[in-house]
Each structure stands twice: as C-alpha cells, then as structure tokens.
Design a protein around this motif. Structure first.
Motif, PDB file in Angstrom:
ATOM      1  N   ARG A   4     -27.422 -18.574 -35.230  1.00 19.54           N
ATOM      2  CA  ARG A   4     -28.325 -17.437 -35.307  1.00 19.54           C
ATOM      3  C   ARG A   4     -29.558 -17.800 -36.128  1.00 19.54           C
ATOM      4  O   ARG A   4     -29.562 -18.790 -36.840  1.00 19.54           O
ATOM      5  CB  ARG A   4     -27.612 -16.240 -35.954  1.00 19.54           C
ATOM      6  CG  ARG A   4     -26.463 -15.694 -35.117  1.00 19.54           C
ATOM      7  CD  ARG A   4     -25.689 -14.622 -35.869  1.00 19.54           C
ATOM      8  NE  ARG A   4     -26.529 -13.475 -36.215  1.00 19.54           N
ATOM      9  CZ  ARG A   4     -26.771 -12.451 -35.390  1.00 19.54           C
ATOM     10  NH1 ARG A   4     -26.247 -12.441 -34.169  1.00 19.54           N
ATOM     11  NH2 ARG A   4     -27.528 -11.452 -35.771  1.00 19.54           N
ATOM     12  N   ASP A 112     -32.759 -13.287 -34.842  1.00 20.72           N
ATOM     13  CA  ASP A 112     -31.566 -12.451 -34.657  1.00 20.72           C
ATOM     14  C   ASP A 112     -31.512 -11.384 -35.746  1.00 20.72           C
ATOM     15  O   ASP A 112     -31.211 -10.235 -35.487  1.00 20.72           O
ATOM     16  CB  ASP A 112     -30.307 -13.324 -34.688  1.00 20.72           C
ATOM     17  CG  ASP A 112     -30.300 -14.333 -33.560  1.00 20.72           C
ATOM     18  OD1 ASP A 112     -30.195 -13.894 -32.396  1.00 20.72           O
ATOM     19  OD2 ASP A 112     -30.447 -15.535 -33.825  1.00 20.72           O
ATOM     20  N   HIS A 292     -30.135  -4.963 -37.244  1.00 18.35           N
ATOM     21  CA  HIS A 292     -30.490  -6.327 -37.655  1.00 18.35           C
ATOM     22  C   HIS A 292     -31.868  -6.426 -38.302  1.00 18.35           C
ATOM     23  O   HIS A 292     -32.394  -7.511 -38.466  1.00 18.35           O
ATOM     24  CB  HIS A 292     -30.398  -7.290 -36.455  1.00 18.35           C
ATOM     25  CG  HIS A 292     -28.994  -7.418 -35.950  1.00 18.35           C
ATOM     26  ND1 HIS A 292     -28.011  -8.042 -36.664  1.00 18.35           N
ATOM     27  CD2 HIS A 292     -28.406  -6.958 -34.809  1.00 18.35           C
ATOM     28  CE1 HIS A 292     -26.869  -7.989 -35.995  1.00 18.35           C
ATOM     29  NE2 HIS A 292     -27.079  -7.322 -34.862  1.00 18.35           N
TER      30      HIS A 292
END
Lengths: 471, 471
Positions: A4, A112, A292
């Motif tokens: 990520r 991400d 996120h």
C-alpha cells in the motif's frame, strides 16, 4: 497482501510523526510512504521561533527535531519544496508541483491512505501596506529566518544610538512572546491589540495582570484600538503602524494575530470543515465520513471536552499526538485522540501565564452557569526565597461544582501548575474534590496549601454560597 | 443551647487549624476553645527547619504562621508550655501540667469535644551515646533552635581553617535536606544509612540517581551500613559515629531517621491505633468509634487510596487539611479527608526528588502485579536554556493499566510534575488515558511531549506487551 502507499501532505509535526509511527509498524515492503513538504524544513518546533528571534536559543538547526535526511534513512520518501495543488479523492491521487523546478513540473501521485497535515496560516488582515517589506509573520521556520535576516540587516545599517522600533500587532501568546524577543534584541516595542487587554486567551481580569506586568517590562501596549494602515516610506518599506487616532513609528512590524487552518485543498475536495475552517475528524483522526483520509495538527478542529464543541487550537503538542494516532491507525493499530481541555502556557520575560478549560465567555456561550473564585498566593512557602506572588482564578459550575476552567498568572513555578487543573478537568472533578488533592508539598515547591488548593477551597465555598441562595 | 467546650492538645498545624476553623463557624458564646501546647511555638512550619538551619530562610519567626497572641485575639484560650499528661475519656477531661511553674501544677480540664494533635517524635534508636550533647533531632522549632545554638557555638570556638564535620544518620527526606543545610554552613557532611541507597521513599533504581547527585555535591554517603555507636570525647560531647567497621569523626550529629506518631496519651486512654502506632480515624477525622474525639496530623494514620491501607505519613500539608476538616466538624459543618495518594517532593541542592502512589515493594505487598517504565527526558524543550535531564518512573497495574505510582528525579521544574500523577491517581486513570492528557506546553516549560506523557506512553506499551504474553 499488495503493497500500500501512504501519502502525507505537510512535513512538520503531524505529517512526519504519522509517517514515522506508520513506518515503525509497517516495513517498506508492506507500506510505501511519500511525504510532500513545500518549505525548506521538516519536523521543527515553530513554538521555538520567538526564542530564536530573541537570541535565547540557536536556530534554525536546534529547532529541527529531524532533518529530511534522517526521515529518508527510515525509508520515508520525503520530497521537499513540493507543493500539493489538488486532491482527487475519487481517483485517490494528489497533484503536486515542484517549487524548485523552473518549469514547476506538475504530476499526479496515487495513494491508499492520505494524511492531510497542511497546518495553519497566519491571519493577515486586508490592511493597506500589509504586504510591504518589513511586515513579518512568524508561522514557519522560513518566516523566522526571513524576520531574522531583516532584523540583522536593519541592525547592521543602523547608526550607533539609533532607537530601533518594533510594533507587534496582536497580543495573544505569539504576540507577547515576540514582544519579549524584540525587547531582548534592544527594540522599543509597542504592542497594539483590538482587545482591551493582552492575552484574550484569559478573562479580562486576569489579562489585566499580564498587561501591568508588560508595562513593567518596558513594553508599550495600546489597547482597544484597531490598526487602520501600515504606512511605508519612500523606499517602500514599512515605517509606521497607524490606528484611527495615532501613529506608531516602526522599523519592523510583526503580526501576532493568530492563525487560521490551512484547508484550501480540503475545502476544494469537499471535505467537512468546522466553523473555524478546520477539518472535522473522528476520534481516530480520520476525516469524518472517510476511511482512508486522515488529518491532524493545525489544520483540524479538536473536540473541547469541557465545552463539548470542536474548536481550532494550533499547538505543537496536539499536532504531535495527532501524528502518533494517525500513524498507529495507518499502521493497523488502534489509538485515539479523545480531545483537549484547552490547556496553554506561555511566558513574557519572567511572567508565566497559563489557562485550561473554558473562560467565562466560553462557558456562557455553551450554556454553563458558574461561579468564580480568584486568589492570590505564592509559588513557594512565603518564607522561602523566590516565593513570588501568583494568582489563580477558578471557574466552577453552579450546583454540581464541576471544575470548568483555571487561569494562572505568576512567576517561576506558576505556569505548569495548570497541569493539575488539566488532569482534574479530564477526570471531571468538582472543586470540592480538588480541595482534598494530595499535591506535592515542601517549602521550596509550595506553600503548605498549594495555590490551586486555596483556589479550590474558595471556589467550593462559592458553589455552596450560591446553592444556599439559588432559586 | 448550652455553651460547649473544645479542648485541643497540640498547638501546631492540625490543632490550631482545627481551633481556627471551629472559631470561624462558632462564636465564643457558643463554643469555648482551649488549646494546650507544651513547646514555645505555635502554628509553625517544621518543614522549614532544614532551610532555617542552612541559612536559606530566616527563623524562627518567619516559620511561624500565627503566634500565640494572634490566636488569643481570635478568642482561642491558648496555654503555652502546658503538657497534657492524661486523658480521661469517661469523665471527658484532660489532666495538664504547667511546665513553667516550679511546682509543675497539675489540673483537670473538661471538654465536650477533644482534638488530639500530638504530632510525632523523631526516631532515636537505643544506641550508646544517642543522648550525648551534640546529637540533634529536627522535629520541632525548639529542636531547630537547639541545633542552631550548637552550630553557632561550635563555629565561634573553631580555629580558622578547622574542618567542621557533621554526620547525618538516615537518608530520607529530612536527612538529605539536613545534609544540604550543613553543606551550606560549610560542613564536611557524611550521610550514613542502613539502606543501600538514599531516599528509601524511592525505588532503589531511582534512589541511586539521588545518591549519584549527592556525591556530585560533595556529600559523602555511606550505604547499607548500620550505626553501632555514637562516640563521645573526654568532654562528654559527641566526637564520632561508629559503624561495624568504620568511624566517622563528627562535631555534630543530626538524626534524620524519620518519626513515629506521638500517641502515648491516646494509647493509655485505650484509643485505636494502627500498625505504626498512629491513631485510626474515620473520614471526618473522628477517632474510630468516638463521636467527640478527633485526631489529625502527624499522630494519625491516613488512608492510602492506592494501596487501600492506612499508613503513617508526617507531612504539614496533610496536617493542615486535617485541622480544617476537624474544625468544620466541631463547628457543625461537614467536611472529610478522603485519604492520600502518597505524594512527596523534596530537594537536595539543585536536585528535585518526587514520588506519588506506591513503590514497587509497596505494590507487591498489597497484592498488585505491575509493569514499570522509566524514561529520561528534559524539563524543557531540549533546545531551550535550562533544559536539564529528568527521569520519570511509572508503575502500572497489569491488565487494567491503572496507574499505581510515579517517581521523578531531576532539576528545576521536575519535582512538581508529580502533581500530574497525583491527580491521575486520585481519578483512577490508566496510563493509556494519561497519554492523551492535555498538559501545558511551550518551549520554556516542557518538551512537546511532556516527560510524564513520554513515561505514560512507555508504560502503556509495557502493559500491552505484558497482556500479549500473559497467561
């Protein structure tokens, strides 16, 4: 699991704490970390700038907790002098511009997880002359360096015996700290503030004590007056600060008007902002409604546990905690930032000034009714050398007697006593409970009744008196 | 309502605070107050004696909060140099002896309420020579005056260049404070203690830091060794302190071995005593099982809220609170002393030493299992002048993470940080909760992470680590 990518906007306290904590929890083969910083410095103490300008501490190196190189060694891909110009939340990417490249190359970088740690910008009211050379903010190390360069240039070109004059606009914490710094450099300092007393972070009665002390330090204060114009000379440089009915000559002007959250990018991306313009987050420092996107530091509003409202408080200690919490979350751990109680401590020369909880006006605004008690005591046993007077004001809710706020003005040993009240506020204590607190006592440290206990006793008596007479 | 009579035994902090508070609530036509004090002084700060002896403060007048005359002006019938020799609880009367009268006249005085505030007596182990001239306790102002007279006499008879030597027996708070006082007076000071490190009020690892600092101050410490004899010269005066295998020359010997509750009268009257010999009271400071007999200060045991046990802690701040609570109760009001968390702070020269809650051994004794975390940080931002190293040790319960104790060793600004932990202990906080405390921050006052927060973070991590591996 696929690797990520974490992108961090802003390389100061929150951003780099988040990056470092995430790195502690995740190896580079699990998590790539890219951080963008538009300035020249990372991870520095902006709170140290007034002491750097005043010559009390060296700078800028001493103010830097961790350099770009140190971050890079820990596998954080830190890109300096790179400004983020747009957030695209749908495509999970940010657009950046390289400020050092002549063509100002722009590119997109995907993420991400995203940390928004864009900090705050100093308030610059739209006054005539506000952008003239010689008018300085003190928000970033770059600002501090610019101010120091200007001071050095002015000082080296000055004739022997020339009076050097500075005007500080705004008498909040940064304003009074900058006033001290300029006094230390030999300037005649005038502080101009719209409020009737300095330190509007205090109630007027306590702020007045600060004002009296500033006069004693030779700082000229002009109160209850708005600045109308910053005047420039024939060379285009600042030469005076004008109010409605007066003019104060100035070789240098410092803006100490406070700051506002820097959330232009977030606003353009449609992220939720509070009344101050700061981002709104949940307890894990995720932006509300986002899984996120994280935010912290001077660009967010924090929950004030006493008033129950969110508000904007730009303070390095919160910014660092936010970074820690975000990094833990990004790294797959669990941590929260439950909120603040509004603690602040500062000093102007020997005078220590502290507060926690709400002021009278803030208490009223959220619907509290309260009693107050103000006491004068000493920081040590009265007979011990260095026992200076100190004042403690305590605000307690009617009926319940719950502590709502404390303000302290004094000298050595006074300021950090505010921590006692900060913990008591966090625990929801009543002033009556506080009268029994087992605080450290011996003559060099405290009178046998610590000033905080004396204030609590008086406040508890006020709560009872009020209850006896209440309808 | 018939006029009642309050009799107070002991004219220091507890006794006279109780008398004053009762007088505030009841006029002389409702309540007669008679107080007996066997010494020459009332309402004084015994904690100030080391600083008086060391010449840091003037004395004895400065150490006296209120003179006998001031008390009498407030209609308190204070009888100085009068010793209470017997309590007759059945007949509600006390027998007194006038110490100034040649015939030592004895008489009985009846009471409706009785306050026992007989204080403590210094430990004097039954060593050969312990009663020799030149051996001094430092419990009362009378003791302090006797020690100062002896020091002055020795100093005026000494030859120029003579080394003056002092031995302090016991390295608790009073022992190290007296060591500092004697260093200030130019003595070569040796501190002898049975324990392996000074300050047995700290864990050994933290006490060692104090020991190292004392060496740096030129104080000679002899550890883990018992004194076997106090030797006297041909003039009958003290000349040395002997241990099993060494002898330390001494012109003066100061006992800093701590104190025991002075409860001979109470014991003879059959009142309930705890393991230390201190009186046991309820929350209102009534002696257990008694309606009109009150006790407080150095002659009682207090409830330790962390260990859940009563223990003896001789400390002026508790004594004053007890007096306040007793006076309120006698005056018909309501107040309680809920207990202590074991906070203490002291200093030896520049070194500040503080603790609150339980030590490791005390925690074990009452059945706690725990983790510990010790950190080194600085009292201010690292770059700010006067940022001295400080150490914080934190003890937290296994599983719950509840804070059990904190110990601090450092310099300026270190000691009173213990108050943060004292409030957190009172509130039953966990170390995890403490990591989010909103403590006062700015560079002259604290690093951006206050040392207490750093310790809390490490302790919280230890609690988690332990939980992960626990059975």
């Amino acid at each position: 699991m696929a690797k990520r990518r974490l992108v961090v906007i802003g390389g100061d306290a929150t951003g780099m704490s988040a990056a470092s904590q995430a790195r502690r929890l995740k190896d580079p083969d699990e998590l790539e970390i890219i951080a963008f910083e538009r300035g020249h410095f990372t991870s520095y103490s902006a709170c140290g700038i007034p002491y750097w300008v005043g010559g009390t501490v060296d700078g800028p190196d001493a103010l830097i907790a961790r350099t770009p190189q140190e971050h890079r060694k820990r596998s954080i891909d830190l890109r300096m002098r790179t400004e983020v110009t747009e957030l695209d939340l749908d495509r999970q990417q940010v657009r950046t511009r390289d400020l050092e490249s002549p063509s100002a190359t722009e590119r997109w970088t995907g993420f991400d997880d995203l940390v928004i740690a864009t900090g705050a910008r100093p308030l610059r009211p739209p006054l005539p002359g506000i952008d003239a050379p010689g008018v300085h903010g003190v928000q970033s190390l770059d600002d501090g360096q610019a101010l120091l360069d200007a001071l050095s240039a002015a000082e080296s070109s000055a004739q022997e015996g020339d009076a050097r004059r500075a005007v500080v606009i705004g008498a909040g914490s940064v304003g009074v700290e900058m006033a001290e710094a300029l006094v230390r450099r030999g300037y005649q300092v005038t502080v101009v503030d719209q409020a009737e007393q300095p330190m509007t972070t205090l109630d007027p009665d306590m702020g007045r004590l600060v004002y009296e002390a500033m006069c004693g330090l030779g700082i000229h204060t002009v109160r209850g007056v708005a600045v109308t114009e910053i005047r420039t000379g024939s060379d285009g440089r600042v030469c005076a600060v004008a109010t409605e009915d007066a003019e104060y000559p100035a070789d240098i002007v410092v803006l100490g008007l406070g700051v506002r959250p820097e959330t232009t990018l977030a606003q353009q991306a449609g992220l939720p902002l509070g009344a101050s313009g700061g981002l709104l987050t949940d307890l894990s420092m995720r932006v509300r409604g986002q899984q996120h996107i994280w935010a912290g530091g001077d660009c967010v509003e924090v929950l004030d546990l006493v008033s129950g409202r969110t508000r904007h408080i730009a303070l390095g200690t919160h910014a660092n905690k936010h970074g820690q919490v975000i990094g833990s979350g990004v790294g797959g751990g669990y941590a929260t930032f439950p909120g603040v109680v509004g603690t602040a401590v500062s000093k102007v020369c020997d005078l220590e000034i502290a507060r926690t909880g709400v002021l009278e006006e803030q208490a009223r605004e959220v619907g509290y009714q309260f009693v107050t008690a103000t006491i004068e005591s000493t920081s040590r046993a009265g007979y011990y050398p260095g026992a200076y007077p100190m004042w403690v004001k305590m605000i307690a809710e009617r009926r319940t007697g719950r502590l709502l706020g404390v303000q302290i003005v004094g000298r050595e040993g006074a300021g950090k006593r505010v921590d006692i009240a900060a913990v008591a506020l966090t625990a929801g204590m009543t002033v009556e409970q506080m009268t029994a607190l087992d605080l450290g006592y011996s003559p060099p440290f405290s009178p046998v009744w610590d000033p905080v206990l004396v204030a609590a006793r008086k406040a508890a008596a006020e709560v009872s008196r009020d209850a006896a007479g209440q309808r």
